[in-house]
Design a protein around this motif. Structure first.
Motif, PDB file in Angstrom:
ATOM      1  N   ASN A 152       0.810  -1.221   0.000  1.00 36.14           N
ATOM      2  CA  ASN A 152       0.000   0.000   0.000  1.00 36.14           C
ATOM      3  C   ASN A 152       0.843   1.270   0.000  1.00 36.14           C
ATOM      4  O   ASN A 152       0.319   2.365   0.218  1.00 36.14           O
ATOM      5  CB  ASN A 152      -0.938  -0.008   1.215  1.00 36.14           C
ATOM      6  N   GLY A 153       2.147   1.119  -0.240  1.00 33.70           N
ATOM      7  CA  GLY A 153       3.011   2.291  -0.346  1.00 33.70           C
ATOM      8  C   GLY A 153       3.209   3.054   0.941  1.00 33.70           C
ATOM      9  O   GLY A 153       3.469   4.270   0.918  1.00 33.70           O
ATOM     10  N   ILE A 154       3.108   2.375   2.065  1.00 34.89           N
ATOM     11  CA  ILE A 154       3.301   3.022   3.373  1.00 34.89           C
ATOM     12  C   ILE A 154       4.763   2.891   3.767  1.00 34.89           C
ATOM     13  O   ILE A 154       5.272   1.783   3.893  1.00 34.89           O
ATOM     14  CB  ILE A 154       2.383   2.397   4.433  1.00 34.89           C
ATOM     15  N   PRO A 155       5.481   4.003   3.951  1.00 31.98           N
ATOM     16  CA  PRO A 155       6.915   3.929   4.270  1.00 31.98           C
ATOM     17  C   PRO A 155       7.170   3.184   5.578  1.00 31.98           C
ATOM     18  O   PRO A 155       6.545   3.465   6.600  1.00 31.98           O
ATOM     19  CB  PRO A 155       7.329   5.401   4.401  1.00 31.98           C
ATOM     20  N   ASN A 156       8.060   2.218   5.531  1.00 27.48           N
ATOM     21  CA  ASN A 156       8.464   1.497   6.734  1.00 27.48           C
ATOM     22  C   ASN A 156       9.920   1.088   6.554  1.00 27.48           C
ATOM     23  O   ASN A 156      10.415   0.995   5.428  1.00 27.48           O
ATOM     24  CB  ASN A 156       7.554   0.287   6.995  1.00 27.48           C
ATOM     25  N   PRO A 157      10.659   0.862   7.632  1.00 24.77           N
ATOM     26  CA  PRO A 157      12.083   0.530   7.513  1.00 24.77           C
ATOM     27  C   PRO A 157      12.319  -0.719   6.663  1.00 24.77           C
ATOM     28  O   PRO A 157      11.534  -1.665   6.699  1.00 24.77           O
ATOM     29  CB  PRO A 157      12.504   0.294   8.971  1.00 24.77           C
ATOM     30  N   LYS A 158      13.415  -0.711   5.896  1.00 25.53           N
ATOM     31  CA  LYS A 158      13.782  -1.884   5.107  1.00 25.53           C
ATOM     32  C   LYS A 158      13.900  -3.097   6.020  1.00 25.53           C
ATOM     33  O   LYS A 158      14.363  -2.977   7.159  1.00 25.53           O
ATOM     34  CB  LYS A 158      15.101  -1.636   4.386  1.00 25.53           C
ATOM     35  N   MET A 279      -1.025   9.058   8.388  1.00 21.88           N
ATOM     36  CA  MET A 279      -0.349   7.766   8.292  1.00 21.88           C
ATOM     37  C   MET A 279      -1.048   6.736   9.166  1.00 21.88           C
ATOM     38  O   MET A 279      -1.239   5.581   8.761  1.00 21.88           O
ATOM     39  CB  MET A 279       1.117   7.863   8.679  1.00 21.88           C
ATOM     40  N   ALA A 280      -1.450   7.136  10.374  1.00 21.72           N
ATOM     41  CA  ALA A 280      -2.163   6.217  11.259  1.00 21.72           C
ATOM     42  C   ALA A 280      -3.447   5.721  10.596  1.00 21.72           C
ATOM     43  O   ALA A 280      -3.776   4.530  10.673  1.00 21.72           O
ATOM     44  CB  ALA A 280      -2.469   6.891  12.589  1.00 21.72           C
ATOM     45  N   LEU A 281      -4.162   6.623   9.918  1.00 21.81           N
ATOM     46  CA  LEU A 281      -5.387   6.232   9.221  1.00 21.81           C
ATOM     47  C   LEU A 281      -5.089   5.291   8.056  1.00 21.81           C
ATOM     48  O   LEU A 281      -5.805   4.306   7.832  1.00 21.81           O
ATOM     49  CB  LEU A 281      -6.113   7.478   8.700  1.00 21.81           C
ATOM     50  N   ARG A 282      -4.030   5.581   7.311  1.00 20.45           N
ATOM     51  CA  ARG A 282      -3.662   4.732   6.175  1.00 20.45           C
ATOM     52  C   ARG A 282      -3.329   3.316   6.645  1.00 20.45           C
ATOM     53  O   ARG A 282      -3.761   2.331   6.033  1.00 20.45           O
ATOM     54  CB  ARG A 282      -2.466   5.323   5.433  1.00 20.45           C
ATOM     55  N   ASP A 296       2.571   3.014  15.704  1.00 19.94           N
ATOM     56  CA  ASP A 296       3.852   3.558  16.166  1.00 19.94           C
ATOM     57  C   ASP A 296       4.708   3.898  14.963  1.00 19.94           C
ATOM     58  O   ASP A 296       4.756   3.134  13.985  1.00 19.94           O
ATOM     59  CB  ASP A 296       4.582   2.536  17.033  1.00 19.94           C
ATOM     60  N   MET A 297       5.398   5.027  15.033  1.00 19.47           N
ATOM     61  CA  MET A 297       6.220   5.464  13.912  1.00 19.47           C
ATOM     62  C   MET A 297       7.406   6.288  14.384  1.00 19.47           C
ATOM     63  O   MET A 297       7.487   6.697  15.541  1.00 19.47           O
ATOM     64  CB  MET A 297       5.373   6.239  12.901  1.00 19.47           C
ATOM     65  N   ILE A 298       8.332   6.522  13.464  1.00 22.03           N
ATOM     66  CA  ILE A 298       9.517   7.338  13.709  1.00 22.03           C
ATOM     67  C   ILE A 298       9.522   8.477  12.703  1.00 22.03           C
ATOM     68  O   ILE A 298       9.249   8.265  11.513  1.00 22.03           O
ATOM     69  CB  ILE A 298      10.814   6.505  13.541  1.00 22.03           C
ATOM     70  N   LEU A 305       8.410  10.286   7.795  1.00 22.57           N
ATOM     71  CA  LEU A 305       7.754   9.363   8.715  1.00 22.57           C
ATOM     72  C   LEU A 305       7.952   7.926   8.244  1.00 22.57           C
ATOM     73  O   LEU A 305       7.827   7.619   7.061  1.00 22.57           O
ATOM     74  CB  LEU A 305       6.259   9.661   8.798  1.00 22.57           C
ATOM     75  N   TRP A 306       8.235   7.055   9.209  1.00 25.63           N
ATOM     76  CA  TRP A 306       8.409   5.633   8.943  1.00 25.63           C
ATOM     77  C   TRP A 306       7.512   4.852   9.904  1.00 25.63           C
ATOM     78  O   TRP A 306       7.608   5.014  11.115  1.00 25.63           O
ATOM     79  CB  TRP A 306       9.865   5.214   9.153  1.00 25.63           C
ATOM     80  N   CYS A 307       6.654   4.033   9.354  1.00 29.02           N
ATOM     81  CA  CYS A 307       5.763   3.230  10.204  1.00 29.02           C
ATOM     82  C   CYS A 307       6.516   2.037  10.779  1.00 29.02           C
ATOM     83  O   CYS A 307       7.204   1.319  10.058  1.00 29.02           O
ATOM     84  CB  CYS A 307       4.564   2.749   9.399  1.00 29.02           C
ATOM     85  N   LEU A 308       6.378   1.821  12.076  1.00 33.88           N
ATOM     86  CA  LEU A 308       7.007   0.677  12.732  1.00 33.88           C
ATOM     87  C   LEU A 308       6.040  -0.486  12.881  1.00 33.88           C
ATOM     88  O   LEU A 308       6.342  -1.612  12.504  1.00 33.88           O
ATOM     89  CB  LEU A 308       7.554   1.099  14.101  1.00 33.88           C
TER      90      LEU A 308
END
Length: 350
Positions: A152-158, A279-282, A296-298, A305-308
């Protein structure tokens, strides 16, 4: 309304769950509901012939419990149950749930957030709060959740998923990208999470994490501001920023007094706060969650923003993140608990 608050269970978050459940039960009773707390693992010992009379218990069957510094010893908990059945659901739990108008899920961790109890209640035709079995299962499994976020294209750490033998650990410790985070994919309360500072600590983390799981998640470590934001219904609440007092924010640090400083609402620009909430909603929608959740995110030094991870049944003690965020927009703890019940009753599960 007759409400069973189901808490406890048999996970490392057992005591956190009981404290959350007690708070919720007391709040719903203050709102005039016949709410009782039931420990899913312990069940009901020597119940009355008519289980309906339990809803009249003046104390709501709430235990006197607090969150201990150390995670509970689950072997001790298992041995303390009078019924030594291998079932993870205690005696008469499902019987009392069938009598309720709705079950408020105050469970955390395994069997609570992983969709199993949701599926069980679905099969019984019993309404319950929060996400359904599928969204719960995806959110609980960090690997499945990251696959959905990627899709869904949500940024998160590799990240990468690993299975390995003891003999392969030295080579992995020398070749995995650093800095990184080593995680048990279905852990909670910061258990099974390691933040190695060097390759020797990485090797140790790779050994220790295997006591929690077979598949291991190794994730790029991103430094920045630690933020969390809740969704309630179709809107996001004001975000919280956490400032841990110690470098290794483990279970002990998470639940001891002074383990962290929390600012709500977080000191963000209007644009930043909106980005966090969106981002929380996405994430909430991408994972198929319902009614409420917390992500939770950074935020790194560039404002990215990066989603954890997402929590499908976030903590509900009166001082937990979601009640704090609700209070920031004028929703009291008691009203929040009742609102979760109200919105959950609208969901058609099957």
């Amino acid at each position: 309304m007759k409400i069973v608050v189901l808490a406890g269970g048999i996970s490392t978050e057992r005591t956190v769950s009981l404290v959350s459940g007690t708070g919720v039960c007391q709040a719903l009773r203050r709102k005039g509901h016949q709410a009782i707390l039931v420990d899913m693992f312990m069940g009901l010992e020597n119940p009355p012939a008519d289980l309906n009379t339990l809803f009249d218990a003046p104390d709501g069957l709430c235990p006197d419990v607090k969150i201990e510094v150390q995670a509970p010893d689950l072997d001790v908990v298992r041995r303390s149950r009078p019924d030594q059945s291998p079932s993870r659901i205690g005696p008469h739990v499902l019987d009392i749930c069938r009598l309720a108008d709705i079950v408020f899920l105050g469970l955390h961790g395994q069997d609570g957030e992983d969709g199993r109890i949701q599926a069980t209640l679905d099969l019984l035709g019993v309404p319950y709060t929060g996400a359904g079995y599928l969204g719960s299962a995806i959110a609980m499994d960090k690997i499945a959740a990251k696959e959905m976020m990627d899709a869904n294209g949500i940024p998160n750490p590799k990240w990468q998923k690993l299975t390995y033998t003891e003999e392969e650990i030295p080579q992995l410790a020398e070749t995995l990208p650093m800095p990184c985070v080593v995680k048990a994919p279905t852990g909670g309360s910061s258990l099974g999470v390691y933040l190695p500072k060097d390759r020797a600590e990485l090797a140790d983390a790779l050994r220790q994490v295997r006591s929690f799981c077979h598949e291991v998640l190794v994730e790029q470590r991103i430094y920045g501001r630690e933020l969390t934001d809740a969704v309630l219904g179709e809107r996001y609440l004001p975000p919280v920023e956490t400032f841990p007092s110690v470098e290794n924010f483990d279970y002990e640090a998470k639940y001891q007094a002074g383990g962290a400083k929390e600012i709500c609402p977080a000191e963000l620009t209007e644009e930043q706060a909106k980005a966090v909430g969106e981002m929380a909603l996405r994430v909430h929608k991408a994972l198929g969650l319902a009614v409420y959740s917390r992500t939770d995110m950074i935020m790194d030094e560039n404002g990215q923003l990066w989603c954890l991870e997402a929590n499908s049944l976030p903590g509900m003690t009166p001082t937990s993140f979601v009640p704090k965020e609700a209070a920031a927009v004028g929703i009291s703890y008691d009203d929040l608990c009742e609102e979760i019940v109200r919105q959950s009753l609208k969901i058609k599960r099957r």
